[in-house]
Design a protein around this motif. Structure first.
Motif, mmCIF file in Angstrom:
data_model
loop_
_atom_site.group_PDB
_atom_site.id
_atom_site.type_symbol
_atom_site.label_atom_id
_atom_site.label_comp_id
_atom_site.label_asym_id
_atom_site.label_seq_id
_atom_site.Cartn_x
_atom_site.Cartn_y
_atom_site.Cartn_z
ATOM 1 N N UNK A 314 33.660 44.528 32.529
ATOM 2 C CA UNK A 314 32.746 44.870 33.634
ATOM 3 C C UNK A 314 33.222 44.228 34.929
ATOM 4 N N UNK A 315 33.534 42.934 34.869
ATOM 5 C CA UNK A 315 34.044 42.223 36.042
ATOM 6 C C UNK A 315 35.380 42.812 36.497
ATOM 7 N N UNK A 316 36.208 43.187 35.540
ATOM 8 C CA UNK A 316 37.504 43.782 35.854
ATOM 9 C C UNK A 316 37.334 45.105 36.586
ATOM 10 N N UNK A 317 36.431 45.943 36.114
ATOM 11 C CA UNK A 317 36.191 47.238 36.762
ATOM 12 C C UNK A 317 35.684 47.051 38.190
ATOM 13 N N UNK A 318 34.766 46.115 38.396
ATOM 14 C CA UNK A 318 34.235 45.849 39.735
ATOM 15 C C UNK A 318 35.341 45.340 40.672
ATOM 16 N N UNK A 319 36.201 44.465 40.148
ATOM 17 C CA UNK A 319 37.288 43.921 40.962
ATOM 18 C C UNK A 319 38.266 45.014 41.373
ATOM 19 N N UNK A 320 38.586 45.916 40.459
ATOM 20 C CA UNK A 320 39.504 47.011 40.778
ATOM 21 C C UNK A 320 38.905 47.932 41.841
ATOM 22 N N UNK A 321 37.636 48.241 41.706
ATOM 23 C CA UNK A 321 36.994 49.089 42.717
ATOM 24 C C UNK A 321 36.984 48.407 44.083
ATOM 25 N N UNK A 322 36.748 47.104 44.088
ATOM 26 C CA UNK A 322 36.758 46.354 45.349
ATOM 27 C C UNK A 322 38.122 46.434 46.023
ATOM 28 N N UNK A 323 39.163 46.155 45.257
ATOM 29 C CA UNK A 323 40.521 46.155 45.813
ATOM 30 C C UNK A 323 40.915 47.552 46.297
ATOM 31 N N UNK A 324 40.564 48.563 45.527
ATOM 32 C CA UNK A 324 40.994 49.930 45.834
ATOM 33 C C UNK A 324 40.203 50.570 46.971
ATOM 34 N N UNK A 325 39.144 49.922 47.405
ATOM 35 C CA UNK A 325 38.378 50.461 48.537
ATOM 36 C C UNK A 325 38.558 49.616 49.799
ATOM 37 N N UNK A 326 39.504 48.683 49.759
ATOM 38 C CA UNK A 326 39.813 47.864 50.937
ATOM 39 C C UNK A 326 41.300 48.015 51.273
ATOM 40 N N UNK A 327 41.576 48.114 52.552
ATOM 41 C CA UNK A 327 42.966 48.303 52.991
ATOM 42 C C UNK A 327 43.758 47.017 52.804
ATOM 43 N N UNK A 328 44.984 47.169 52.339
ATOM 44 C CA UNK A 328 45.854 46.028 52.056
ATOM 45 C C UNK A 328 47.024 46.005 53.036
ATOM 46 N N UNK A 329 47.337 44.823 53.527
ATOM 47 C CA UNK A 329 48.511 44.656 54.384
ATOM 48 C C UNK A 329 49.721 44.419 53.479
ATOM 49 N N UNK A 330 50.482 45.497 53.221
ATOM 50 C CA UNK A 330 51.606 45.405 52.280
ATOM 51 C C UNK A 330 52.657 44.404 52.735
ATOM 52 N N UNK A 331 52.963 44.403 54.020
ATOM 53 C CA UNK A 331 54.020 43.522 54.524
ATOM 54 C C UNK A 331 53.645 42.057 54.354
ATOM 55 N N UNK A 332 52.376 41.737 54.574
ATOM 56 C CA UNK A 332 51.933 40.351 54.435
ATOM 57 C C UNK A 332 52.072 39.893 52.981
#
Length: 355
Positions: A314-332
């Motif tokens: 459950x925690x894993x699913x919530x964490x994945x949704x959080x990460x996948x709905x926020x923009x990531x700075x790839x270069x950083x």
């Protein structure tokens, strides 16, 4: 010339084994490096890991039978003398034991690296490791600050050095996602969660499957790796009706394309040291969701990662949704790994210890 013999239990695709291979690949011109694998034969190892073929002249396989086998220590000692080895570098408990036996009475430098500490929870392993490392002639290396702290607690001896595991940040770097998905025959339109490593219980891929069952239909899982749990995991995927959402790559020759193809890298492990896959994924600019264990906190980008408890879908699913709905700075993310875990820095640090 410095001549180092890396001693490992086996040479199958894995983080520790890739690291040792990199110590051969990036050795300086005045440093000759060999690898002695206690188990297997040349043929069986190269068959399982074709990449080894390029290093065949520097690999020695002792084909040790199961259990304690003192003749293996004798073989190792002969190898040290024959190759005029100046430094033996062992990795984990089995290689530590046989290296100590092989080096009795010799002045050869002995470096030992511990890549995790969870195996020391087992009393017999802890006692034997503690006894073998009593000898101050062994230079003890921890591959991350967290591992060094845990080793001190469990063994009563501080690490002599901390040398972070490293990867080739010139090779693992940001690249085109669409091209990488095409190369691996992966869907272009889906959100792809990536997992990589040996398919064993410790890696917690079953937790990932349970988490996937509660995520939206357009979230797919890509798994790079093989192992003893493959059949069980496929059965679980069928029971959860996830078969159409999982892409099993097996042994993947092109891991750089794998990392570039995914949207997030997930490591739901139950036990870890400092996993190279986590470094490689971040070097390719990917955010991570991983278990908050071992040395993972030492190498997880503070802004582009979410760390969770193991065994919690459950925690894993919530964490994945959080990460996948926020923009990531790839270069950083990529620059962070270049700074803390480049293979050239790691190799130079180990070579400074060799004599």
């Amino acid at each position: 010339m410095i001549r180092t013999l890396q001693v490992v239990q086996h040479l199958r695709p894995g983080g520790l084994e890739k690291l040792v291979l990199n110590l051969v690949r990036f050795a300086s011109s005045n440093h000759r490096v060999y690898i002695a694998s206690l188990e297997e034969t040349t043929t069986s190892a190269i068959s399982a890991w074709p990449e080894l073929a390029a290093f065949k002249k520097q690999l020695i396989f002792l084909n040790k039978p199961s259990g304690i086998h003192l003749h293996t220590a004798y073989q190792l000692r002969k190898l040290v003398n024959k190759l005029k080895i100046t430094t033996v570098h062992s990795h984990h408990l089995g290689p530590l034991l046989y290296s100590r036996l092989a080096l009795l009475g010799l002045s050869t430098t002995h470096i030992h690296t511990e890549h995790d500490s969870w195996h020391l929870e087992e009393p017999k392993q802890q006692t034997l490791t503690r006894w073998l490392l009593k000898n101050k002639h062994v230079e003890l290396v921890a591959d991350a600050p967290t591992i060094a702290k845990e080793l001190h607690q469990r063994l009563g001896r501080p690490a002599d050095h901390i040398i972070n595991n490293g990867i080739d940040c010139h090779f693992y770097c940001i690249g085109d996602q669409a091209d990488s998905r095409h190369d691996l025959a992966l869907p272009q339109e889906q959100i792809l969660i990536g997992c990589a490593g040996r398919l064993v219980t410790e890696k917690g891929i079953d937790t990932m499957l349970l988490a996937l069952s509660s995520l939206p239909e357009h979230y797919h899982l890509v798994i790079a790796g093989d192992g003893e749990q493959l059949s069980n995991l496929k059965q679980l995927a069928c029971r959860l009706q996830l078969k159409h959402r999982i892409h099993w790559l097996g042994y993947c020759k092109n891991m750089r394309s794998f990392y570039r193809a995914i949207d997030v890298f997930c490591m739901p492990s139950r036990h870890e040291g400092l996993p190279l896959a986590l470094l490689e994924a971040q070097a390719c600019g990917k955010p991570i969701v991983a278990s908050n264990i071992g040395a993972i906190p030492d190498v997880a980008h503070p802004e582009n990662s979410v760390l969770i408890s193991p065994n919690d879908p459950v925690q894993l699913a919530h964490a994945l949704e959080h990460v996948l709905t926020h923009k990531v700075n790839e270069k950083k993310t990529a620059h962070f790994i270049q700074h803390v875990a480049d293979v050239r820095t790691m190799t130079a640090a180990y070579e400074a210890l060799a004599k």
